[in-house]
Scaffold this motif. Structure first.
Motif, PDB file in Angstrom:
ATOM      1  N   HIS A 156      -2.783   2.292   1.547  1.00 10.80           N
ATOM      2  CA  HIS A 156      -2.596   2.392   2.994  1.00 10.80           C
ATOM      3  C   HIS A 156      -1.792   3.621   3.411  1.00 10.80           C
ATOM      4  O   HIS A 156      -1.549   3.831   4.592  1.00 10.80           O
ATOM      5  CB  HIS A 156      -1.893   1.139   3.527  1.00 10.80           C
ATOM      6  N   VAL A 180       0.662  -5.974   5.061  1.00  4.03           N
ATOM      7  CA  VAL A 180       0.317  -5.861   3.641  1.00  4.03           C
ATOM      8  C   VAL A 180       1.011  -6.957   2.851  1.00  4.03           C
ATOM      9  O   VAL A 180       0.398  -7.619   2.008  1.00  4.03           O
ATOM     10  CB  VAL A 180       0.697  -4.467   3.091  1.00  4.03           C
ATOM     11  N   GLU A 240      -0.937  -1.509  -3.050  1.00  6.91           N
ATOM     12  CA  GLU A 240      -1.429  -1.635  -1.675  1.00  6.91           C
ATOM     13  C   GLU A 240      -0.833  -0.559  -0.766  1.00  6.91           C
ATOM     14  O   GLU A 240      -1.521  -0.029   0.097  1.00  6.91           O
ATOM     15  CB  GLU A 240      -1.105  -3.026  -1.121  1.00  6.91           C
ATOM     16  N   LYS A 282      -1.675  -9.604   1.312  1.00  9.54           N
ATOM     17  CA  LYS A 282      -1.992  -9.316  -0.084  1.00  9.54           C
ATOM     18  C   LYS A 282      -1.040  -9.982  -1.063  1.00  9.54           C
ATOM     19  O   LYS A 282      -1.453 -10.711  -1.944  1.00  9.54           O
ATOM     20  CB  LYS A 282      -1.984  -7.798  -0.321  1.00  9.54           C
TER      21      LYS A 282
END
Length: 82
Positions: free
Chosen positions: A28, A59, A24, A63
């Motif tokens: 990003h 995040v 992730e 996530k």
């Protein structure tokens, strides 16, 4: 990261969540450094720039917690400047 002289924030996550976080973070564009805790094998400490702390927190909450089922994401209060 040290050469940029920007403040840091520290986060602790479970070791099993590191792979998902790395995926992730790459998506990003977040720069981070994982530090393994030798005393507690199950935890990883993430060092990020303070500017990116809000993105990292988002995040981690959206996530990592949902997918791995862990609720142990903590932002540590230490801030290092320079």
């Amino acid at each position: 990261m040290l050469k940029e002289q920007r403040p840091f924030k520290f986060f602790q996550i479970p070791q099993e969540a590191l792979r998902e976080f790395a995926k992730e973070a790459r998506a990003h564009g977040l720069l981070y450094v994982p530090i393994r805790n030798k005393r507690d094998d199950g935890q990883i400490e993430l060092v990020v720039f303070a500017d990116d702390a809000a993105k990292v927190q988002r995040v981690l909450q959206q996530k990592i917690r949902k997918r791995s089922g862990c609720s142990e994401v903590r932002q540590m209060s230490r801030i290092r400047i320079g």
